[in-house]
Design a protein around this motif. Structure first.
Motif, PDB file in Angstrom:
ATOM      1  N   GLY A  71     -11.255  61.528  27.444  1.00 13.52           N
ATOM      2  CA  GLY A  71     -11.360  61.400  26.007  1.00 13.52           C
ATOM      3  C   GLY A  71     -12.615  62.055  25.487  1.00 13.52           C
ATOM      4  N   LYS A  72     -12.854  61.870  24.214  1.00 12.32           N
ATOM      5  CA  LYS A  72     -14.039  62.385  23.545  1.00 12.32           C
ATOM      6  C   LYS A  72     -14.683  61.270  22.740  1.00 12.32           C
ATOM      7  CE  LYS A  72     -14.158  66.932  24.374  1.00 12.32           C
ATOM      8  NZ  LYS A  72     -15.350  67.686  24.824  1.00 12.32           N
ATOM      9  N   VAL A  73     -16.004  61.259  22.745  1.00 14.89           N
ATOM     10  CA  VAL A  73     -16.758  60.356  21.887  1.00 14.89           C
ATOM     11  C   VAL A  73     -17.721  61.240  21.097  1.00 14.89           C
ATOM     12  CG1 VAL A  73     -18.120  58.246  21.743  1.00 14.89           C
ATOM     13  CG2 VAL A  73     -16.658  58.644  23.733  1.00 14.89           C
ATOM     14  N   VAL A  98      -9.812  69.311  18.237  1.00 13.68           N
ATOM     15  CA  VAL A  98     -10.632  69.046  19.418  1.00 13.68           C
ATOM     16  C   VAL A  98      -9.778  69.135  20.685  1.00 13.68           C
ATOM     17  CG1 VAL A  98     -10.258  66.553  19.219  1.00 13.68           C
ATOM     18  CG2 VAL A  98     -12.250  67.394  20.459  1.00 13.68           C
ATOM     19  N   VAL A  99     -10.411  69.587  21.761  1.00 11.28           N
ATOM     20  CA  VAL A  99      -9.754  69.662  23.067  1.00 11.28           C
ATOM     21  C   VAL A  99     -10.155  68.417  23.872  1.00 11.28           C
ATOM     22  CG1 VAL A  99      -9.517  70.959  25.211  1.00 11.28           C
ATOM     23  CG2 VAL A  99      -9.789  72.180  23.037  1.00 11.28           C
ATOM     24  N   ILE A 100      -9.145  67.678  24.348  1.00 11.05           N
ATOM     25  CA  ILE A 100      -9.413  66.452  25.112  1.00 11.05           C
ATOM     26  C   ILE A 100      -8.979  66.670  26.561  1.00 11.05           C
ATOM     27  CG2 ILE A 100      -9.232  63.951  25.086  1.00 11.05           C
ATOM     28  CD1 ILE A 100      -7.851  64.095  22.419  1.00 11.05           C
ATOM     29  N   PRO A 101      -9.895  66.445  27.511  1.00 16.38           N
ATOM     30  CA  PRO A 101      -9.542  66.616  28.931  1.00 16.38           C
ATOM     31  C   PRO A 101      -8.445  65.642  29.363  1.00 16.38           C
ATOM     32  CG  PRO A 101     -11.921  66.489  28.623  1.00 16.38           C
ATOM     33  CD  PRO A 101     -11.303  66.069  27.329  1.00 16.38           C
ATOM     34  N   ALA A 102      -7.791  65.969  30.458  1.00 21.79           N
ATOM     35  CA  ALA A 102      -6.758  65.102  31.025  1.00 21.79           C
ATOM     36  C   ALA A 102      -7.352  63.769  31.449  1.00 21.79           C
ATOM     37  CB  ALA A 102      -6.112  65.789  32.218  1.00 21.79           C
ATOM     38  N   TYR A 118      -4.747  58.252  21.490  1.00 22.94           N
ATOM     39  CA  TYR A 118      -5.148  57.199  20.558  1.00 22.94           C
ATOM     40  C   TYR A 118      -6.504  57.570  19.986  1.00 22.94           C
ATOM     41  CZ  TYR A 118      -6.110  52.488  18.751  1.00 22.94           C
ATOM     42  OH  TYR A 118      -6.393  51.420  17.936  1.00 22.94           O
ATOM     43  N   ALA A 119      -6.680  57.333  18.681  1.00 21.96           N
ATOM     44  CA  ALA A 119      -7.919  57.725  18.020  1.00 21.96           C
ATOM     45  C   ALA A 119      -8.372  56.648  17.037  1.00 21.96           C
ATOM     46  CB  ALA A 119      -7.742  59.062  17.300  1.00 21.96           C
ATOM     47  N   PHE A 120      -9.679  56.500  16.929  1.00 19.61           N
ATOM     48  CA  PHE A 120     -10.250  55.568  15.956  1.00 19.61           C
ATOM     49  C   PHE A 120     -11.676  55.988  15.638  1.00 19.61           C
ATOM     50  CE2 PHE A 120     -10.818  53.809  20.208  1.00 19.61           C
ATOM     51  CZ  PHE A 120     -12.156  53.470  20.260  1.00 19.61           C
ATOM     52  N   MET A 121     -12.241  55.372  14.616  1.00 25.47           N
ATOM     53  CA  MET A 121     -13.604  55.676  14.201  1.00 25.47           C
ATOM     54  C   MET A 121     -14.449  54.413  14.195  1.00 25.47           C
ATOM     55  SD  MET A 121     -12.664  58.247  11.030  1.00 25.47           S
ATOM     56  CE  MET A 121     -14.330  58.893  10.773  1.00 25.47           C
ATOM     57  N   ARG A 122     -15.741  54.585  14.470  1.00 24.33           N
ATOM     58  CA  ARG A 122     -16.706  53.502  14.363  1.00 24.33           C
ATOM     59  C   ARG A 122     -17.862  54.016  13.504  1.00 24.33           C
ATOM     60  NH1 ARG A 122     -16.556  49.557  18.122  1.00 24.33           N
ATOM     61  NH2 ARG A 122     -17.647  48.449  16.443  1.00 24.33           N
ATOM     62  N   LYS A 123     -18.512  53.111  12.772  1.00 20.84           N
ATOM     63  CA  LYS A 123     -19.575  53.555  11.875  1.00 20.84           C
ATOM     64  C   LYS A 123     -20.683  52.519  11.728  1.00 20.84           C
ATOM     65  CE  LYS A 123     -21.381  54.438   7.491  1.00 20.84           C
ATOM     66  NZ  LYS A 123     -21.926  53.545   6.441  1.00 20.84           N
ATOM     67  N   LEU A 170     -16.271  59.343  16.301  1.00 21.87           N
ATOM     68  CA  LEU A 170     -14.843  59.637  16.374  1.00 21.87           C
ATOM     69  C   LEU A 170     -14.468  59.562  17.851  1.00 21.87           C
ATOM     70  CD1 LEU A 170     -12.113  60.572  15.226  1.00 21.87           C
ATOM     71  CD2 LEU A 170     -12.936  62.938  15.449  1.00 21.87           C
ATOM     72  N   VAL A 171     -13.616  58.583  18.196  1.00 18.22           N
ATOM     73  CA  VAL A 171     -13.238  58.358  19.587  1.00 18.22           C
ATOM     74  C   VAL A 171     -11.790  58.749  19.783  1.00 18.22           C
ATOM     75  CG1 VAL A 171     -13.071  56.673  21.456  1.00 18.22           C
ATOM     76  CG2 VAL A 171     -14.870  56.437  19.725  1.00 18.22           C
ATOM     77  N   LEU A 172     -11.550  59.600  20.773  1.00 25.20           N
ATOM     78  CA  LEU A 172     -10.193  60.046  21.074  1.00 25.20           C
ATOM     79  C   LEU A 172      -9.925  59.822  22.553  1.00 25.20           C
ATOM     80  CD1 LEU A 172     -11.644  62.630  19.197  1.00 25.20           C
ATOM     81  CD2 LEU A 172      -9.200  62.759  18.695  1.00 25.20           C
ATOM     82  N   ALA A 173      -8.818  59.173  22.869  1.00 23.23           N
ATOM     83  CA  ALA A 173      -8.435  58.901  24.257  1.00 23.23           C
ATOM     84  C   ALA A 173      -7.153  59.645  24.578  1.00 23.23           C
ATOM     85  CB  ALA A 173      -8.243  57.407  24.469  1.00 23.23           C
ATOM     86  N   ASN A 174      -7.151  60.307  25.711  1.00 28.42           N
ATOM     87  CA  ASN A 174      -5.986  61.070  26.145  1.00 28.42           C
ATOM     88  C   ASN A 174      -5.428  60.474  27.430  1.00 28.42           C
ATOM     89  OD1 ASN A 174      -4.041  63.023  26.619  1.00 28.42           O
ATOM     90  ND2 ASN A 174      -5.495  64.463  27.540  1.00 28.42           N
ATOM     91  N   PHE A 175      -4.263  59.834  27.334  1.00 24.62           N
ATOM     92  CA  PHE A 175      -3.625  59.212  28.493  1.00 24.62           C
ATOM     93  C   PHE A 175      -2.731  60.186  29.252  1.00 24.62           C
ATOM     94  CE2 PHE A 175      -4.747  55.712  25.725  1.00 24.62           C
ATOM     95  CZ  PHE A 175      -5.135  54.701  26.588  1.00 24.62           C
ATOM     96  N   ASP A 176      -2.727  61.431  28.826  1.00 24.74           N
ATOM     97  CA  ASP A 176      -1.856  62.422  29.449  1.00 24.74           C
ATOM     98  C   ASP A 176      -2.523  63.036  30.682  1.00 24.74           C
ATOM     99  OD1 ASP A 176       0.848  63.816  28.491  1.00 24.74           O
ATOM    100  OD2 ASP A 176      -0.374  65.316  29.522  1.00 24.74           O
TER     101      ASP A 176
END
Length: 566
Positions: free
Chosen positions: A556-558, A549-553, A482-487, A494-500
Motif C-alpha cells: 500500500g501507500k501512506v 498513484v502506483v501501489i505495489p503488490a 481500499y482507501a481512506f484519509m486521516r487528518k 491518504l492511505v491506500l491498500a492493495n490486496f492484489d
C-alpha cells in the motif's frame, strides 16, 4: 493507556519464545524439547521488540496451568495425564491462580521472583506488561499450592450434592461420574471425578467430547443455567470475592493490564464490580475477549472494559478479503458496525487462537497480510496487536504434537520456532540470522507500527472512508483496493491498500465532502511524503481530478500531505 499514545501490543508465548532447541521431536517432553524461560527476555530482546514500535507485551501462559510434566519434587501437585492436552498443557487450564508456570523458571523454587524480575526488566525497557486472566474455567484438578494459608481454595467449601448454589465455586452433576468416550486410553479410565463437574465451555454433561474443553471445569458466578439463567448476585457470590482477590494479587505485582479470556462467558455484572475495585487501587487496563457483537456496548459501558477483541468484525473481514472471499469495500461495514467506539476495538491479524497468515490454511505467504495490517493499524485510533513471529512471516506449519499441522503455533506442546530462533540469533536479536524474506517482512512491520504510533493523524486524527466515492470508478477496484484519509491539524494522510498480487496503478476520487469534513482546501499545494519509502515532493489533492498513484503488490501507500496553513 492514553488514547493519543496508540497501544501496540506484542503477544508472545514465553514457553516457545526462548526455546533454542533445533531438534524438537513430535509430542516431546520438557526434557526432550525444552522450554523458553522468563530469563529469555533479556534487555537486548526487549529492546528489539520495542524497536518494532511496540508499547505493551502480552506474556501468554504466565499463570500456572495443568501439565504432564512432574513437578512434585517442588511441592507442586501432579496432574492426571487424562485431563491435560498435550505434554505441556493448555495455558488456559489454570491449575493455581497464585503461582506462575514452573516451566518458565531457571530455578523452580525461585519462579515468582524470576517473574517479578521480568516485570521490572520490561518496565525498564519502556514497555508495559499484560498477562492473561482466565475467569471462566480452571483445570479439572485445580489446587493452589502457592496461596496464602488464610485463602480458601476454589471448591474447598462447595456443597457437591447441589447442581447449583450461589455459595459454590463450581457446577456439579450430582450422582454422575465423569466419563470420556474418546481416545479409549487406559489413562482415561484411571481418572475419577464424582460427582462430575460441568466442563468449561458450558458443557452440562458428564460425557464431554474431544472438541469440548474437557480438561477444564466452569466457574460459578451465581448464574443458575439449569433454571433459566436466573442470577443470584445479592449477596455477592463467593466466586466473585475469590476472583477479585486473584486480580488484586496480580495487579499488586506491578503488571499494567489483563487480557481476559472468554470474558463474555462471565456475567457483565461481575466485571463492573471487579474492574471498579481493581482500578480504584491500581492503574491497570482490561481487555476483553468477546465474540458476540451484540454484547460490545454492554461490556464497554456496563462491564467497564478498556478494549474488546475485534475478531468477528475486522479480523474476519480482512481474512476474507485476503482470501478473495469478499470485497475490500466490505471493510467499510466493519467500522460502521462499531461506530462510536471504534477506538475501543483491539485490531489484529494473528493470535494464539488463529491460523498464521503465511500458513497454507490462510494465505500461504506473509506478504498477503501487509495491506490488512496497514488498514487495521492506520484506520482508527484503536490499539493494534501482533503475534510473535508474525513480523517474521512465521507459517505455523510445524507438526508439534497434540496440535498437529493446523497452521497455528501450538499452545499445548513443548516446541521451538525456527523463524524466532533465527531472530534470537544466539542472543543478538539482530537481522543477521534472518533470511532475506524474514528481514523484508520485519522491516515492513516495523515501518507500519512506527507510523501507527508516531503520526498524530493516526493516533488522534479524523477519519474519512473513500470507498463509496469510488464504487463506480473504473480506475479503482474496490474489490481489491481500499482507501481512506486521516487528518490532524495541517497534516493529511491518504492511505491506500492493495490486496492484489500484482502492482496496480489507481486513480482514487476524493469527493468535495471529504475536503469539507476534514477542513482542508481543495487544490492547495502541499509537501508530500511517502511514509513507507521516505520520498518527498510537492503535490495537491482536488475533487476535480482523481489522484493517480502506483501501489505495489500486497502492499500500500501512506502519503502524507503537509499544508502550510492549518
Amino acid at each position: 493507556m492514553k488514547q493519543q499514545d496508540k497501544p501496540i501490543i506484542y503477544q508472545v508465548i514465553p514457553r516457545l519464545f526462548g526455546n533454542m532447541n533445533d531438534r524438537c521431536v513430535k509430542n516431546g517432553s520438557l526434557a526432550e524439547n525444552g522450554s523458553g524461560k522468563f530469563s529469555s527476555f533479556t534487555h537486548t530482546a526487549l529492546k528489539s521488540i520495542k524497536e518494532l514500535g511496540v508499547t505493551h507485551i502480552w506474556y501468554t501462559g504466565i499463570i500456572e496451568h495443568a501439565t504432564k510434566t512432574d513437578y512434585s519434587a517442588y511441592n507442586i501437585r501432579r496432574d492426571h495425564t487424562a485431563i491435560v492436552k498435550g505434554k505441556a498443557g493448555s495455558p488456559y487450564a489454570i491449575k493455581d491462580y497464585y503461582d506462575v508456570d514452573p516451566d518458565l523458571a531457571d530455578d523452580v523454587p525461585n519462579r515468582m521472583a524470576e517473574f517479578e524480575a521480568l516485570i521490572e526488566r520490561t518496565h525498564k525497557a519502556g514497555l508495559k506488561v499484560i498477562i492473561d486472566f482466565v475467569p471462566n474455567h480452571v483445570s479439572r484438578q485445580y489446587h493452589s499450592d502457592a496461596k496464602e494459608s488464610f485463602i480458601v481454595d476454589l471448591g474447598q467449601t462447595d456443597n457437591t450434592s447441589k447442581a447449583f448454589s450461589p455459595g459454590n465455586n463450581f457446577y456439579y452433576l450430582p450422582g454422575q461420574t465423569l466419563q470420556f468416550h474418546f481416545g479409549a486410553k487406559q489413562e482415561d479410565f484411571e481418572y475419577s471425578e464424582f460427582p462430575a463437574k460441568v466442563t468449561g465451555n458450558d458443557c452440562f454433561t458428564a460425557n464431554p467430547g474431544m472438541n469440548d474443553w474437557y480438561e477444564t471445569i466452569k466457574l460459578n458466578y451465581g448464574v443458575d443455567y439449569a433454571n433459566g439463567k436466573v442470577s443470584y448476585f445479592n449477596p455477592i457470590p463467593d466466586t466473585w470475592n475469590k476472583m477479585l482477590e486473584i486480580l488484586m494479587f496480580w495487579a499488586g505485582k506491578g503488571i499494567d493490564g489483563f487480557r481476559c479470556d472468554m470474558a463474555e462467558m462471565v456475567p457483565v455484572e461481575f466485571w463492573h464490580w471487579a474492574i471498579t475495585h481493581v482500578t480504584n487501587c491500581y492503574p491497570v487496563c482490561f481487555i476483553a475477549e468477546v465474540y458476540n457483537p451484540s454484547l460490545y456496548r454492554i461490556f464497554l459501558s456496563k462491564g467497564k472494559f478498556d478494549y474488546l477483541y475485534d475478531k468477528v468484525g475486522l479480523y474476519d473481514t480482512l481474512k476474507a478479503v485476503i482470501r478473495k472471499e469478499t470485497s475490500a469495500c466490505s471493510i467499510t461495514k466493519c467500522w460502521q458496525a462499531v461506530e462510536g467506539f471504534q477506538d475501543k476495538m483491539l485490531a489484529f491479524m494473528e493470535n494464539h487462537d488463529e491460523q498464521r497468515i503465511a500458513s497454507n490454511f490462510f494465505a500461504g505467504n506473509a506478504r498477503s497480510g501487509i495491506p490488512a495490517m496497514m488498514v487495521l493499524a492506520f484506520m482508527h485510533v484503536n490499539p493494534v496487536m501482533i503475534y510473535f513471529g508474525q513480523e517474521l512471516g512465521e507459517s505455523g506449519m510445524d507438526e508439534e504434537g497434540f496440535s498437529g499441522v493446523d497452521g497455528r503455533t501450538s499452545i499445548f506442546d513443548y516446541w521451538s520456532i525456527k523463524s524466532v530462533r533465527n531472530w534470537v540469533n544466539n542472543g543478538r536479536f539482530d537481522e543477521t540470522g534472518l533470511t532475506e524474506k524474514q528481514c523484508e517482512i520485519r522491516n515492513i512491520y516495523k515501518k507500519i507500527l512506527r507510523i501507527a504510533r508516531s503520526e498524530k493523524a493516526i493516533t488522534s486524527g479524523l477519519f474519512y472512508d473513500l470507498s463509496y466515492a469510488n464504487t463506480s470508478n473504473k480506475c479503482f477496484n474496490t474489490g481489491r483496493q481500499y482507501a481512506f484519509m486521516r487528518k490532524h491539524d495541517n497534516e493529511v494522510l491518504l492511505v491506500l491498500a492493495n490486496f492484489d498480487k500484482s502492482e496496480q496503478t489507481v486513480q482514487v476520487r476524493i469527493p468535495e465532502e471529504a475536503f469539507a469534513y476534514l477542513g482542508i482546501n481543495d487544490n492547495e499545494a502541499a509537501g508530500l511524503t511517502d511514509l513507507l519509502s521516505g520520498e518527498t515532493s510537492i503535490s495537491t489533492l482536488t475533487h476535480v481530478c482523481p489522484f493517480k498513484v502506483v501501489i505495489p503488490a500486497f502492499s500500500g501507500k501512506v502519503l502524507k500531505f503537509t499544508y502550510k496553513s492549518k
